[in-house]
Design a protein around this motif. Structure first.
Motif, PDB file in Angstrom:
ATOM      1  N   ALA A  56     116.816  70.202 118.909  1.00  0.00           N
ATOM      2  CA  ALA A  56     116.227  68.833 118.999  1.00  0.00           C
ATOM      3  C   ALA A  56     116.571  68.013 117.575  1.00  0.00           C
ATOM      4  O   ALA A  56     116.570  68.711 116.648  1.00  0.00           O
ATOM      5  N   SER A  57     117.142  67.053 117.632  1.00  0.00           N
ATOM      6  CA  SER A  57     117.568  66.258 116.486  1.00  0.00           C
ATOM      7  C   SER A  57     116.270  65.621 115.942  1.00  0.00           C
ATOM      8  O   SER A  57     115.361  65.267 116.745  1.00  0.00           O
ATOM      9  N   ALA A  58     116.323  64.774 114.824  1.00  0.00           N
ATOM     10  CA  ALA A  58     115.328  64.079 114.318  1.00  0.00           C
ATOM     11  C   ALA A  58     115.224  62.571 115.210  1.00  0.00           C
ATOM     12  O   ALA A  58     114.071  62.492 115.524  1.00  0.00           O
ATOM     13  N   ALA A  59     116.382  62.274 115.724  1.00  0.00           N
ATOM     14  CA  ALA A  59     116.346  61.190 116.624  1.00  0.00           C
ATOM     15  C   ALA A  59     115.591  61.536 117.964  1.00  0.00           C
ATOM     16  O   ALA A  59     114.753  60.589 118.544  1.00  0.00           O
ATOM     17  N   ASP A  60     115.710  62.776 118.517  1.00  0.00           N
ATOM     18  CA  ASP A  60     114.742  63.100 119.579  1.00  0.00           C
ATOM     19  C   ASP A  60     113.220  63.177 118.937  1.00  0.00           C
ATOM     20  O   ASP A  60     112.432  62.683 119.903  1.00  0.00           O
ATOM     21  N   VAL A  61     113.129  63.423 118.184  1.00  0.00           N
ATOM     22  CA  VAL A  61     111.850  63.777 117.773  1.00  0.00           C
ATOM     23  C   VAL A  61     111.102  62.155 117.500  1.00  0.00           C
ATOM     24  O   VAL A  61     110.024  62.151 117.798  1.00  0.00           O
ATOM     25  N   VAL A  62     111.949  61.439 116.748  1.00  0.00           N
ATOM     26  CA  VAL A  62     111.330  60.058 116.730  1.00  0.00           C
ATOM     27  C   VAL A  62     111.159  59.160 117.829  1.00  0.00           C
ATOM     28  O   VAL A  62     110.190  58.749 118.060  1.00  0.00           O
ATOM     29  N   ALA A  63     112.140  59.457 118.731  1.00  0.00           N
ATOM     30  CA  ALA A  63     111.959  58.934 120.189  1.00  0.00           C
ATOM     31  C   ALA A  63     110.825  59.334 120.736  1.00  0.00           C
ATOM     32  O   ALA A  63     110.011  58.599 121.412  1.00  0.00           O
ATOM     33  N   LEU A  64     110.673  60.630 120.988  1.00  0.00           N
ATOM     34  CA  LEU A  64     109.353  60.950 121.649  1.00  0.00           C
ATOM     35  C   LEU A  64     108.240  60.710 121.068  1.00  0.00           C
ATOM     36  O   LEU A  64     107.136  60.398 121.750  1.00  0.00           O
ATOM     37  N   ALA A  65     108.167  61.023 119.655  1.00  0.00           N
ATOM     38  CA  ALA A  65     106.821  60.659 118.815  1.00  0.00           C
ATOM     39  C   ALA A  65     106.313  59.057 119.327  1.00  0.00           C
ATOM     40  O   ALA A  65     105.219  58.545 119.541  1.00  0.00           O
ATOM     41  N   ALA A  66     107.436  58.258 119.088  1.00  0.00           N
ATOM     42  CA  ALA A  66     107.294  57.037 119.321  1.00  0.00           C
ATOM     43  C   ALA A  66     106.716  56.418 120.682  1.00  0.00           C
ATOM     44  O   ALA A  66     105.832  55.736 120.940  1.00  0.00           O
ATOM     45  N   ARG A  67     107.420  57.052 121.642  1.00  0.00           N
ATOM     46  CA  ARG A  67     107.097  56.905 123.166  1.00  0.00           C
ATOM     47  C   ARG A  67     105.504  57.272 123.261  1.00  0.00           C
ATOM     48  O   ARG A  67     104.880  56.748 124.141  1.00  0.00           O
ATOM     49  N   LEU A  68     105.183  58.510 122.521  1.00  0.00           N
ATOM     50  CA  LEU A  68     103.474  59.092 122.788  1.00  0.00           C
ATOM     51  C   LEU A  68     102.732  58.131 121.937  1.00  0.00           C
ATOM     52  O   LEU A  68     101.500  58.269 121.916  1.00  0.00           O
ATOM     53  N   GLY A  69     103.339  57.386 120.755  1.00  0.00           N
ATOM     54  CA  GLY A  69     102.423  56.624 120.050  1.00  0.00           C
ATOM     55  C   GLY A  69     101.684  57.567 118.764  1.00  0.00           C
ATOM     56  O   GLY A  69     100.588  57.410 118.411  1.00  0.00           O
ATOM     57  N   LEU A  70     102.767  58.878 118.524  1.00  0.00           N
ATOM     58  CA  LEU A  70     102.193  59.572 117.577  1.00  0.00           C
ATOM     59  C   LEU A  70     102.692  59.535 116.213  1.00  0.00           C
ATOM     60  O   LEU A  70     104.119  59.149 116.053  1.00  0.00           O
ATOM     61  N   THR A  71     102.025  59.783 115.101  1.00  0.00           N
ATOM     62  CA  THR A  71     102.706  59.864 113.771  1.00  0.00           C
ATOM     63  C   THR A  71     102.924  61.036 113.330  1.00  0.00           C
ATOM     64  O   THR A  71     102.017  62.059 113.683  1.00  0.00           O
ATOM     65  N   VAL A  72     103.765  61.275 112.150  1.00  0.00           N
ATOM     66  CA  VAL A  72     103.901  62.740 111.779  1.00  0.00           C
ATOM     67  C   VAL A  72     104.086  62.502 110.206  1.00  0.00           C
ATOM     68  O   VAL A  72     104.490  61.449 109.649  1.00  0.00           O
ATOM     69  N   ALA A  73     103.643  63.763 109.607  1.00  0.00           N
ATOM     70  CA  ALA A  73     103.533  63.849 108.159  1.00  0.00           C
ATOM     71  C   ALA A  73     104.171  64.957 107.911  1.00  0.00           C
ATOM     72  O   ALA A  73     103.885  66.038 108.724  1.00  0.00           O
ATOM     73  N   THR A  74     104.792  65.181 106.778  1.00  0.00           N
ATOM     74  CA  THR A  74     105.649  66.625 106.308  1.00  0.00           C
ATOM     75  C   THR A  74     104.938  67.024 105.123  1.00  0.00           C
ATOM     76  O   THR A  74     104.586  66.321 104.003  1.00  0.00           O
TER      77      THR A  74
END
Length: 165
Positions: free
Chosen positions: A5-23
């Protein structure tokens, strides 16, 4: 596992689900957060990140238990899980992702070069993953970043809303 999975895949899916990420990143030192931030629209997903390169930062900023760090060292699956949870909590995100490991050039805390633990934390709990990567320092760090992104994508792909129960 399927294609990475690319970072773009992660951002797109998280945005679609309305979720946020912290590292929370040790050996990757911000590579995951940087990869996510490179994606247009990442500001709707990426809350922020902590580069926890030193043990004191893991303890003081991320809340990793001092006794655990003393007993297990920084390169440990429980430490990775605590880092991910600490980032998720500190940055009020739905999902936390963390990396800790040995990129080289030499072994650390009795762990050989290439030993890496990544972790994902949600409101439901945290899960760690063990990896053994070959290569030079840069290659190990990039492989660690890619593994963490893949695990993050896999968590998001479960189709549930992990941050909200």
């Amino acid at each position: 596992m399927s294609a990475p999975a690319s970072a773009a895949d992660v951002v797109a899916l998280a945005a679609r689900l309305g979720l946020t990420v912290a590292t929370a990143e040790s050996l990757t030192a911000g590579m995951i957060a940087s990869a996510l931030a490179d994606v247009p629209g990442a500001s709707t997903v990426l809350r922020g990140g902590v580069v926890a390169y030193q043990v004191a930062v893991k303890r003081d900023l991320l809340g990793v238990d001092a006794e655990l760090l003393a007993a297990a060292g920084a390169v440990d699956p429980r430490v990775a899980a605590a880092m991910a949870t600490g980032a998720r909590t500190a940055l009020s995100a739905d999902i936390g992702v963390a990396t800790t490991g040995v990129a080289g050039p030499s072994a650390h805390e009795g762990k050989p070069v290439g030993t890496v633990f990544t972790a994902i934390s949600t409101a439901s709990g945290a899960e760690s993953f063990e990896h053994h990567f070959a290569g030079d320092r840069e290659g190990i760090r990039m492989a660690s970043r890619d593994a963490a992104l893949a695990e993050l994508f896999r968590e998001l792909s479960r189709g549930t809303n992990p941050g909200r129960g």
